[in-house]
Design an enzyme around this catalytic site. Structure first.
Site, PDB file in Angstrom:
ATOM      1  N   ASP A   1       0.851  -1.194   0.000  1.00 39.99           N
ATOM      2  CA  ASP A   1       0.000   0.000   0.000  1.00 39.99           C
ATOM      3  C   ASP A   1       0.887   1.244   0.000  1.00 39.99           C
ATOM      4  O   ASP A   1       1.721   1.415   0.887  1.00 39.99           O
ATOM      5  CB  ASP A   1      -0.884  -0.013   1.264  1.00 39.99           C
TER       6      ASP A   1
ATOM      7  N   ASN B   1      -0.334   4.509  -0.231  1.00 37.57           N
ATOM      8  CA  ASN B   1      -0.927   5.790   0.205  1.00 37.57           C
ATOM      9  C   ASN B   1      -1.637   5.670   1.550  1.00 37.57           C
ATOM     10  O   ASN B   1      -2.437   6.529   1.908  1.00 37.57           O
ATOM     11  CB  ASN B   1      -1.901   6.311  -0.865  1.00 37.57           C
TER      12      ASN B   1
ATOM     13  N   ASP C   1      -4.061   3.834   2.738  1.00 37.39           N
ATOM     14  CA  ASP C   1      -5.499   3.570   2.916  1.00 37.39           C
ATOM     15  C   ASP C   1      -5.750   2.088   3.211  1.00 37.39           C
ATOM     16  O   ASP C   1      -6.891   1.637   3.239  1.00 37.39           O
ATOM     17  CB  ASP C   1      -6.303   4.021   1.678  1.00 37.39           C
TER      18      ASP C   1
ATOM     19  N   ASP D   1      -1.632  -0.947  -3.890  1.00 40.44           N
ATOM     20  CA  ASP D   1      -1.851  -0.086  -5.061  1.00 40.44           C
ATOM     21  C   ASP D   1      -0.579  -0.016  -5.914  1.00 40.44           C
ATOM     22  O   ASP D   1       0.477  -0.548  -5.535  1.00 40.44           O
ATOM     23  CB  ASP D   1      -2.277   1.313  -4.601  1.00 40.44           C
TER      24      ASP D   1
ATOM     25  N   ASP E   1      -4.012  -9.026 -16.126  1.00 39.58           N
ATOM     26  CA  ASP E   1      -5.085 -10.021 -16.034  1.00 39.58           C
ATOM     27  C   ASP E   1      -6.236  -9.517 -16.922  1.00 39.58           C
ATOM     28  O   ASP E   1      -6.762  -8.425 -16.683  1.00 39.58           O
ATOM     29  CB  ASP E   1      -5.553 -10.138 -14.574  1.00 39.58           C
TER      30      ASP E   1
ATOM     31  N   ASP F   1      -8.351 -14.645 -18.023  1.00 43.75           N
ATOM     32  CA  ASP F   1      -9.219 -15.156 -16.962  1.00 43.75           C
ATOM     33  C   ASP F   1     -10.357 -16.022 -17.516  1.00 43.75           C
ATOM     34  O   ASP F   1     -11.059 -15.599 -18.437  1.00 43.75           O
ATOM     35  CB  ASP F   1      -9.830 -13.950 -16.226  1.00 43.75           C
TER      36      ASP F   1
ATOM     37  N   GLU G   1      -6.337 -19.215 -18.431  1.00 43.18           N
ATOM     38  CA  GLU G   1      -6.877 -20.008 -17.331  1.00 43.18           C
ATOM     39  C   GLU G   1      -8.011 -20.841 -17.930  1.00 43.18           C
ATOM     40  O   GLU G   1      -9.029 -20.292 -18.343  1.00 43.18           O
ATOM     41  CB  GLU G   1      -7.429 -19.131 -16.213  1.00 43.18           C
TER      42      GLU G   1
ATOM     43  N   HIS H   1      -4.181 -16.994  -5.896  1.00 41.93           N
ATOM     44  CA  HIS H   1      -5.086 -16.150  -5.096  1.00 41.93           C
ATOM     45  C   HIS H   1      -6.461 -16.781  -4.888  1.00 41.93           C
ATOM     46  O   HIS H   1      -7.313 -16.214  -4.223  1.00 41.93           O
ATOM     47  CB  HIS H   1      -5.265 -14.808  -5.813  1.00 41.93           C
ATOM     48  N   ASP H   2      -6.669 -17.957  -5.526  1.00 36.33           N
ATOM     49  CA  ASP H   2      -8.012 -18.557  -5.471  1.00 36.33           C
ATOM     50  C   ASP H   2      -8.143 -19.693  -4.473  1.00 36.33           C
ATOM     51  O   ASP H   2      -9.201 -20.308  -4.363  1.00 36.33           O
ATOM     52  CB  ASP H   2      -8.388 -19.112  -6.862  1.00 36.33           C
TER      53      ASP H   2
HETATM   54  O1  TEU Z   1     -11.185 -18.051 -11.597  1.00 36.49           O
HETATM   55  C1  TEU Z   1     -11.916 -18.926 -12.450  1.00 36.49           C
HETATM   56  C2  TEU Z   1     -12.572 -19.952 -11.602  1.00 36.49           C
HETATM   57  O2  TEU Z   1     -12.743 -19.762 -10.454  1.00 36.49           O
HETATM   58  C3  TEU Z   1     -13.072 -21.229 -12.196  1.00 36.49           C
HETATM   59  O3  TEU Z   1     -12.618 -21.364 -13.493  1.00 36.49           O
HETATM   60  C4  TEU Z   1     -12.597 -22.362 -11.291  1.00 36.49           C
HETATM   61  O4  TEU Z   1     -12.101 -23.434 -11.993  1.00 36.49           O
HETATM   62  C5  TEU Z   1     -13.840 -22.770 -10.510  1.00 36.49           C
HETATM   63  O5  TEU Z   1     -14.094 -21.737  -9.615  1.00 36.49           O
HETATM   64  C6  TEU Z   1     -13.642 -24.104  -9.808  1.00 36.49           C
HETATM   65  O6  TEU Z   1     -12.889 -23.914  -8.646  1.00 36.49           O
HETATM   66  C7  TEU Z   1     -10.951 -16.787 -12.170  1.00 36.49           C
HETATM   67  C8  TEU Z   1     -10.205 -15.957 -11.153  1.00 36.49           C
HETATM   68  O7  TEU Z   1      -8.965 -16.600 -10.851  1.00 36.49           O
HETATM   69  C9  TEU Z   1     -11.071 -15.834  -9.915  1.00 36.49           C
HETATM   70  O8  TEU Z   1     -10.386 -15.100  -8.898  1.00 36.49           O
HETATM   71  C10 TEU Z   1     -12.349 -15.107 -10.294  1.00 36.49           C
HETATM   72  O9  TEU Z   1     -13.222 -15.083  -9.177  1.00 36.49           O
HETATM   73  C11 TEU Z   1     -13.058 -15.831 -11.452  1.00 36.49           C
HETATM   74  O10 TEU Z   1     -12.182 -16.162 -12.522  1.00 36.49           O
HETATM   75  C12 TEU Z   1     -14.121 -14.923 -12.049  1.00 36.49           C
HETATM   76  O11 TEU Z   1     -13.491 -13.891 -12.760  1.00 36.49           O
HETATM   77 CA    CA Z   2      -3.535   2.128  -1.163  1.00 35.87          CA
END
Ligand code: TEU
Ligand code: CA
Length: 572
Positions: free
Chosen positions: A20, A22, A24, A28, A97, A199, A255, A328-329
């Site tokens: 971060d 700034n 908040d 960023d 992305d 994505d 992806e 991140h997922d």
């Molecule tokens: O993720 C895609 C995604 O979540 C699915 O293709 C996944 O295989 C499914 O959820 C089964 O677990 C991307 C991004 O990485 C994710 O952060 C976003 O939420 C999603 O697309 C929507 O844009």
């Molecule tokens: Ca910030």
């Protein structure tokens, strides 16, 4: 053939949580700019930057409301242009992305589209009449498990969304929509970015008849009709012709969940002009429980070996793929495939050795190079992910579950577990922000942070630096073949990589116990005058001291999570 993307070491940077600038509490561009020398120091040569375009942030930027503006919370277009320049100065390419399967419902296109049936933007999205009884047009589900259709009062029709209802799918059948997307992609390429992570890309084309999927066993129901659809390749080739392919050396990483090796090759074979690589998603969730988003299952090392071998044999040298263990997922892989306790350092280094010596372009997820672990917050109030919070409230309020049971599942499966702020130093909030972080920092930051890692020559960070330098120096790791050694062993993952007369041997103990490993004759012979490359144990660890092979040793005794790499000279 030599290709920059095959020699890339990618760093996934999650902008909300990196730095971060700034005060908040939200990461960023200014913050990222202040850390470009850290990225240079680590040695990576490509950054995948998570979404930074204007968005209501229902899905942390994967719900775009304006494709050509930087979201206020991330900063300005000038800062974005400065970031491109500063990364380029350091020999680092930048991928953005690109979220083009859907937009936010606050995108002006959707606001127009939903306003009336004859609006020129109506067909930018997928609208259908209700069935006779007023129910949704078909029985497909979104990834949240509910109907993939949302009824819109204004025009009395349903619109289609495979993610959140505030993320309506774009209608790629509409040529005008497609040309607007291509124009937007060129806008970013003109700014000098080097490519995109695409994505949810294999959802662009749906079965145009939108049939009911009652017999579909897959979850979400109907997915077979909205992934890898009939016009996927046509769209990707057009996207390439109209955008990516008009600029030199653009790298795209798609992806594309649940694809066969044949489909991967159709998406990434160089002569098809579609994508450079797809993400090898199968390795990242070995312990996911089929059909239960919040469950965990036991996983076997032999499964991981089979996946790596399948992708190598199916795609390597024909198409392209990028490998990762964390993103991140899903929660970070360290505690899931290694250990976040006693063997945190050894297992983090062992996993790094795998990621950076196995075939496929490696992606390091921010914080993985520090051995960061998953947050285990004790209150649902500390979680931000919409699905995490609704899961908790369903379990506890509707089903009467013990809050700790729900939180245990969340600790193990929530996206937020891997989204806590980067841990820079031991000052408040780990130096990530001088304000209140958007999500709490992992309380273990005083012990795990970049400052201590950079000062400790034996840190995970410096081990990653060594591996990244090795990967960039040794073509065998980017281009060499891959041979599994002893597929059945449930503790040890051993493989060779060979390119002409250079052969690397990687031996990894994926367990928290000692392991015995029989070295096959050819490797034993080769080790007689092998060059020791690296290990995750201090020099002279249990095995290295004896430099097996000289006494014609057949069995290696590996310490828990021990990793070793040797370089052999062989006759090609
Ligand atoms: O993720 C895609 C995604 O979540 C699915 O293709 C996944 O295989 C499914 O959820 C089964 O677990 C991307 C991004 O990485 C994710 O952060 C976003 O939420 C999603 O697309 C929507 O844009
Ligand atoms: Ca910030």
């Amino acid at each position: 053939m030599k290709e920059a993307w095959k020699e890339a070491v990618v760093y996934q940077l999650y902008p909300l949580s990196f730095m971060d600038g700034n005060g908040d509490g939200i990461g960023d561009l200014k913050g990222i700019l202040s850390r470009v020398d850290y990225l240079k120091e680590l040695g990576i040569n490509m950054v995948w930057l998570g979404p930074v375009c204007q968005s209501p942030m229902i899905d942390h930027g994967y719900d775009v409301s304006h494709y050509r503006r930087i979201a206020d919370q991330f900063g300005t277009m000038e800062e974005m242009e400065a970031l491109i320049e500063e990364l380029h100065k350091r020999g680092i390419k930048l991928l953005m992305d690109l979220v083009i399967n859907h937009t936010s419902d606050e995108h002006p296109w959707f606001e127009q589209s939903r306003s009336s049936k004859d609006n020129p933007y109506r067909d930018y999205y997928i609208w259908r009449e209700p069935k006779e009884d007023g129910s949704p047009p078909n029985d497909w589900q979104s990834f949240s498990g509910e109907s993939a259709w949302r009824f819109d009062e204004q025009t009395g029709e349903y619109y289609f969304h495979i993610f959140d209802e505030k993320q309506p799918d774009l209608n790629w059948e509409n040529e005008k929509l497609r040309s607007e997307i291509y124009d937007m992609v060129r806008f970013w390429l003109d700014k000098g970015i080097d490519g995109f992570r695409l994505d949810a890309i294999n959802h662009l084309s749906k079965d145009p008849s939108f049939p009911d999927a009652a017999d579909d066993r897959e979850s979400p129901r109907g997915q077979k009709y909205f992934k890898n659809g009939p016009r996927m390749h046509e769209y990707l080739q057009e996207l390439n012709r109209e955008a990516f392919g008009r600029y030199p050396g653009i790298v795209t990483i798609g992806e594309a969940p649940s694809v066969t090796m044949e489909e991967v090759n159709r998406y990434t074979a160089q002569d098809r002009g579609e994508m450079t690589m797809v993400l090898m998603m199968e390795m990242s969730r070995l312990d996911a429980k089929p059909g239960d988003r919040w469950g965990r299952a036991e996983w076997k090392l032999t499964r991981l070996k089979q996946i790596v071998d399948k992708w190598y044999k199916g795609v390597f040298g024909k198409g392209g793929y990028a490998t990762y263990l964390s993103n991140h997922d899903y929660p970070r892989s360290l505690p899931r495939y290694g250990d976040d306790g006693v063997y945190r350092k050894e297992s983090a280094k062992m996993l790094a050795t795998f990621l950076l010596t196995a075939p496929g372009t490696p992606i390091i997820y921010q914080g993985e190079e520090l051995g960061m672990t998953n947050a285990k917050f004790e209150s649902i109030d500390d979680y931000r992910d919409k699905k995490t919070r609704s899961y908790y409230h369903r379990r506890v309020e509707r089903e009467g579950a013990d809050p700790m049971d729900a939180l245990t599942a969340i600790h193990q499966c929530s996206k937020d577990s891997s989204r806590t702020p980067m841990q820079w130093n031991d000052s408040p909030n780990a130096g990530f922000t001088t304000g209140q972080p958007w999500i709490p920092v992992n309380p273990n930051y005083p012990d795990i942070h970049a400052e201590e890692a950079m000062a400790d020559p034996d840190s995970i960070f410096h081990y990653y630096r060594k591996l990244i330098r090795l990967r960039k120096k040794e073509p065998v790791l980017a281009y060499g073949d891959f041979r599994l050694v002893d597929e059945e062993h449930e503790q040890v993952f051993c493989y060779t990589r060979q390119l002409e007369n250079t052969k690397f041997v990687t031996i990894l103990n994926f367990s928290d116990e000692k392991a015995e490993f029989n070295l096959p004759k050819d490797i034993r012979e080769g080790l007689k005058d092998a060059e020791y490359i690296l290990s995750n144990l201090p020099e002279g660890g249990a095995v290295l001291g004896e430099k097996p092979g000289k006494e014609d040793r057949a069995v290696l005794n590996l310490a828990p999570y021990e990793a070793i790499v040797w370089k052999l000279k062989v006759n090609a």
